[in-house]
Design an enzyme around this catalytic site. Structure first.
Site, PDB file in Angstrom:
ATOM      1  N   ASP A  59      -4.508  -3.498   0.941  1.00 42.72           N
ATOM      2  CA  ASP A  59      -5.855  -4.014   0.256  1.00 42.72           C
ATOM      3  C   ASP A  59      -5.950  -5.513   0.296  1.00 42.72           C
ATOM      4  O   ASP A  59      -7.134  -5.961   0.395  1.00 42.72           O
ATOM      5  CB  ASP A  59      -5.942  -3.516  -1.106  1.00 42.72           C
ATOM      6  N   GLN A 104      -0.881  -1.981  -1.688  1.00 43.15           N
ATOM      7  CA  GLN A 104       0.285  -2.513  -0.849  1.00 43.15           C
ATOM      8  C   GLN A 104       1.500  -1.718  -1.531  1.00 43.15           C
ATOM      9  O   GLN A 104       1.587  -1.194  -2.664  1.00 43.15           O
ATOM     10  CB  GLN A 104       0.412  -3.706  -0.989  1.00 43.15           C
ATOM     11  N   HIS A 105       2.728  -1.698  -0.793  1.00 43.33           N
ATOM     12  CA  HIS A 105       4.089  -1.544  -1.320  1.00 43.33           C
ATOM     13  C   HIS A 105       4.331   0.057  -1.822  1.00 43.33           C
ATOM     14  O   HIS A 105       5.499   0.326  -1.853  1.00 43.33           O
ATOM     15  CB  HIS A 105       4.387  -2.492  -2.620  1.00 43.33           C
TER      16      HIS A 105
END
Length: 494
Positions: free
Chosen positions: A240, A79-80
């Site tokens: 994820d 992520q991110h």
């Protein structure tokens, strides 16, 4: 044979699994490592080129015969991470990752201009944290002006793989909710936050799609490069943690997934938006249509790896040494902020070992304390879940920690909940495969994701672990002491 494929792009590796959905088994899998650019200022970055190479390597390792059977693909990604591309799809800079903590000043700037923490939470359902994508974009604008001027596409890691497979520029709600640009309650981009970073930003963000919808279909170019069928659907995919939720069956109220990998995460499905950012519980969307309140810590197996290397022990040796120590490690505590920390929000945090005396300073206690610290860090998230009215039934445990019997027992005792481990490993990749199957079935009818997960996500009864009442009592006391130590040390790192 009928199969779907799941791709998991993690921080340390990329994995691809081929899942036979009739026999309900993974028939083949491949992986390759991912490098990391790491510097003392908190920089944690990767290159888009490495993601490209990872796809080629992983699919190249799979048999041509099995690849021909793939009917749909689903992608899970860390992520991110911020993948900045120009109009031709060329990377403008490295990918700043979820664990990059070099954007503290940008977080403070956005928060101040938005009107403070409460205003940010009102706009997003989350605080503005270094792990999220928004401050990374502002960092690019401030530090790489030419790259920002040429910025045309803003992708997360899993979106980048979707784009490589389909050529489509889209994003689903789950991963979008971890960007700090997205209103999680209303499921739309936040113009307020986007405009603080730059007025052009909202116009170059990807089109949002439902998690059950396809991101697109495999192009002929991708089919030729990876040896997979052209025209098959690629599902929306997700972060994820969102894919891990599918891969563990955490798609209905009452179930929690705890991932003990490089980072530690605790998340549960909710039919309504809930969050408690002040206590580290982010208000994310799920990649199945609901919400996924989530706590993330920056240091989980990170802590045990440092201690293991310090004593030059193998993984099983660390577990064996820890087993010699009692619950609570005789008062020894590891504060595991080796990479700074996100929960509590201490990007400049430092690790320490405390509680040492002449009587308890030994390898066994330090080894056990390193295992306990990762679970203590997530215990606060469980308390926050309960305060919000969430009633947990059990924990589905994944990640490296799930392979350790002693760590499973510590988790059950500290959290005071039954711990169950999925029968098939690679939860995020499996989640991608099951989401791909969900997408495939929805193209020809209506498919219920809860029923689909109940059919395909099985648990390993041999690894089931229940809390021991005497241990629970001891860990309640040890966790209280851990919390007091963290609270005392926190002002040093702010």
């Amino acid at each position: 044979m009928k199969t779907v494929a799941g791709i998991d792009l993690g921080t340390q590796s990329m994995k691809v699994v081929i899942y036979d959905y009739e026999k309900k088994e993974i028939i083949e899998k491949a992986s390759c490592p991912m490098d990391l650019i790491s510097e003392s200022d908190g920089k944690r970055e990767q290159k888009a080129q490495w993601f490209d190479e990872g796809l080629e390597v992983c699919f190249g390792k799979l048999s041509a015969e099995n690849k021909k059977t793939i009917e749909a693909i689903g992608v899970s990604g860390q992520q991110h991470g911020f993948v900045p591309l120009d109009k031709d799809g060329k990377a403008l800079y490295n990918i700043k990752l979820w664990c990059d903590t070099s954007t503290t000043a940008e977080c403070e700037e956005i928060t101040k201009k938005a009107g403070g923490d409460n205003a940010v939470v009102d706009a997003l359902g989350n605080l503005m944290l270094t792990g999220f994508t928004a401050p990374k974009i502002l960092w690019l604008k401030k530090n790489k002006a030419d790259a920002f001027a040429a910025l045309k596409y803003i992708m997360l890691p899993h979106d980048y793989l979707n784009w490589k497979l389909t050529g489509n520029y889209v994003m689903e709600y789950g991963d979008a909710s971890g960007t700090a640009l997205f209103d999680s309650k209303n499921r739309c981009w936040s113009k307020k936050i986007c405009d603080i970073i730059d007025p052009k930003l909202i116009d170059i963000l990807p089109t949002l799609i439902e998690p059950s919808a396809p991101a697109g279909r495999v192009t002929s170019e991708a089919a030729s490069k990876y040896g997979i069928p052209a025209g098959i659907p690629v599902s929306a995919g997700g972060g994820d943690n969102m894919m891990g939720a599918i891969g563990t069956g955490t798609v209905a109220d009452g179930f929690l997934t705890m991932s003990m990998g490089t980072s530690g995460t605790l998340y549960g499905y909710s039919d309504k938006p809930i969050s408690d950012p002040a206590n580290g519980l982010s208000g994310f969307c799920s990649s199945t249509g609901g919400w996924l309140p989530l706590l993330c810590t920056m240091n989980c197996t990170v802590a045990t790896e440092f201690v293991r290397n310090l004593f030059q022990m193998e993984v099983k040796e660390l577990d064996a040494e820890a087993a010699k120590s009692p619950c609570g490690a005789e008062g020894v505590l590891v504060v595991p902020f080796f990479n700074g920390e996100r929960t509590p929000n201490l990007p400049n945090g430092k690790a320490s070992i405390t509680g040492l005396t002449s009587a308890n300073t030994n390898r066994a206690n330090i080894a056990r304390a390193s295992l306990e610290s990762a679970v203590f860090a997530m215990r606060g998230g469980l308390d926050a879940f309960r305060k919000l009215g969430f009633h947990p039934k059990e924990i589905r445990l994944i990640g490296g920690g799930s392979k350790s019997p002693i760590w499973r027992q510590i988790a059950a005792d500290v959290m005071n909940l039954p711990v169950r481990v999925p029968l098939l490993d690679e939860a995020a990749a499996l989640g991608g495969a099951v989401q791909a199957l969900w997408c495939l079935k929805n193209l020809t009818g209506k498919c219920d994701i809860v029923k689909l997960c109940a059919e395909h996500i099985k648990l390993d009864e041999k690894k089931s672990t229940n809390p021991i009442a005497d241990n629970v009592e001891k860990y309640n006391a040890a966790y209280k002491k851990y919390s007091e130590v963290v609270e005392t040390l926190s002002p040093l790192y702010r």
